[in-house]
Design a protein around this motif. Structure first.
Motif, PDB file in Angstrom:
ATOM      1  N   HIS A  71       0.843  -1.188   0.000  1.00  0.00           N
ATOM      2  CA  HIS A  71       0.000   0.000   0.000  1.00  0.00           C
ATOM      3  C   HIS A  71       0.880   1.240   0.000  1.00  0.00           C
ATOM      4  N   ALA A  72       0.488   2.260  -0.752  1.00  0.00           N
ATOM      5  CA  ALA A  72       1.245   3.510  -0.809  1.00  0.00           C
ATOM      6  C   ALA A  72       0.338   4.624  -1.281  1.00  0.00           C
ATOM      7  N   ASP A  92      -6.038  -3.278 -13.329  1.00  0.00           N
ATOM      8  CA  ASP A  92      -6.454  -2.355 -12.271  1.00  0.00           C
ATOM      9  C   ASP A  92      -7.819  -2.762 -11.751  1.00  0.00           C
ATOM     10  N   PHE A  93      -8.038  -2.549 -10.454  1.00  0.00           N
ATOM     11  CA  PHE A  93      -9.284  -2.953  -9.820  1.00  0.00           C
ATOM     12  C   PHE A  93      -9.779  -1.862  -8.885  1.00  0.00           C
ATOM     13  N   GLY A  97     -14.595  -0.704  -2.096  1.00  0.00           N
ATOM     14  CA  GLY A  97     -14.097   0.554  -1.560  1.00  0.00           C
ATOM     15  C   GLY A  97     -12.579   0.688  -1.618  1.00  0.00           C
ATOM     16  N   MET A  98     -11.921  -0.191  -2.351  1.00  0.00           N
ATOM     17  CA  MET A  98     -10.462  -0.178  -2.460  1.00  0.00           C
ATOM     18  C   MET A  98     -10.056  -0.082  -3.933  1.00  0.00           C
ATOM     19  N   VAL A 113      -0.467  -3.691  -5.630  1.00  0.00           N
ATOM     20  CA  VAL A 113      -0.101  -2.390  -5.101  1.00  0.00           C
ATOM     21  C   VAL A 113      -1.392  -1.596  -5.021  1.00  0.00           C
ATOM     22  N   GLY A 114      -1.755  -1.206  -3.803  1.00  0.00           N
ATOM     23  CA  GLY A 114      -3.018  -0.528  -3.579  1.00  0.00           C
ATOM     24  C   GLY A 114      -2.851   0.902  -3.112  1.00  0.00           C
ATOM     25  N   LYS A 115      -3.921   1.640  -3.288  1.00  0.00           N
ATOM     26  CA  LYS A 115      -3.973   3.038  -2.853  1.00  0.00           C
ATOM     27  C   LYS A 115      -4.166   3.070  -1.343  1.00  0.00           C
TER      28      LYS A 115
END
Length: 116
Positions: A71-72, A92-93, A97-98, A113-115
């Protein structure tokens, strides 16, 4: 008594090469004494869990598959960095809510790699 996560282990073809990919992605060094047979990332930097890479000539069919979720806040920058290091952007997904992207390292192991 407590149980803690010490390592995330990758079965791979070349331990040193795959460790180098993740070391560059995370901007930490590959730990000393890495070889094509065994390598770690994060031990000397004090990271937990430590990423461990073990050469396995023939991966075991049906063995559990583990993937990492990073996560970043600047997550898109890390996606570009992974691709520039030899990774592949799979997709991309935006669900539950993610937001995240699924990538593959140079040996085809998936990670996200997530927001943040």
């Amino acid at each position: 008594m407590t149980l803690s996560l010490g390592n995330v282990t990758f079965d791979c073809h070349n331990a040193a090469a795959l460790a180098d990919f993740y070391a560059q992605l995370l901007d930490v060094p590959v730990d000393p004494e890495a070889s094509e047979f065994f390598a770690t990332v994060g031990k000397s930097a004090g990271l937990s869990p430590v990423l461990m890479f073990i050469q396995v000539p023939d991966k075991t069919p049906g063995k559990n598959v583990v993937h990492l979720d990073y996560h970043a806040t600047a997550w898109r920058d890390y996606i570009e960095r992974a691709v520039s290091l030899g990774g592949k952007h799979i997709g991309d997904f935006d669900e539950y809510g993610m937001q995240w992207a699924t990538l593959a390292d140079p040996e085809g192991n998936l990670f996200d790699v997530g927001k943040e």
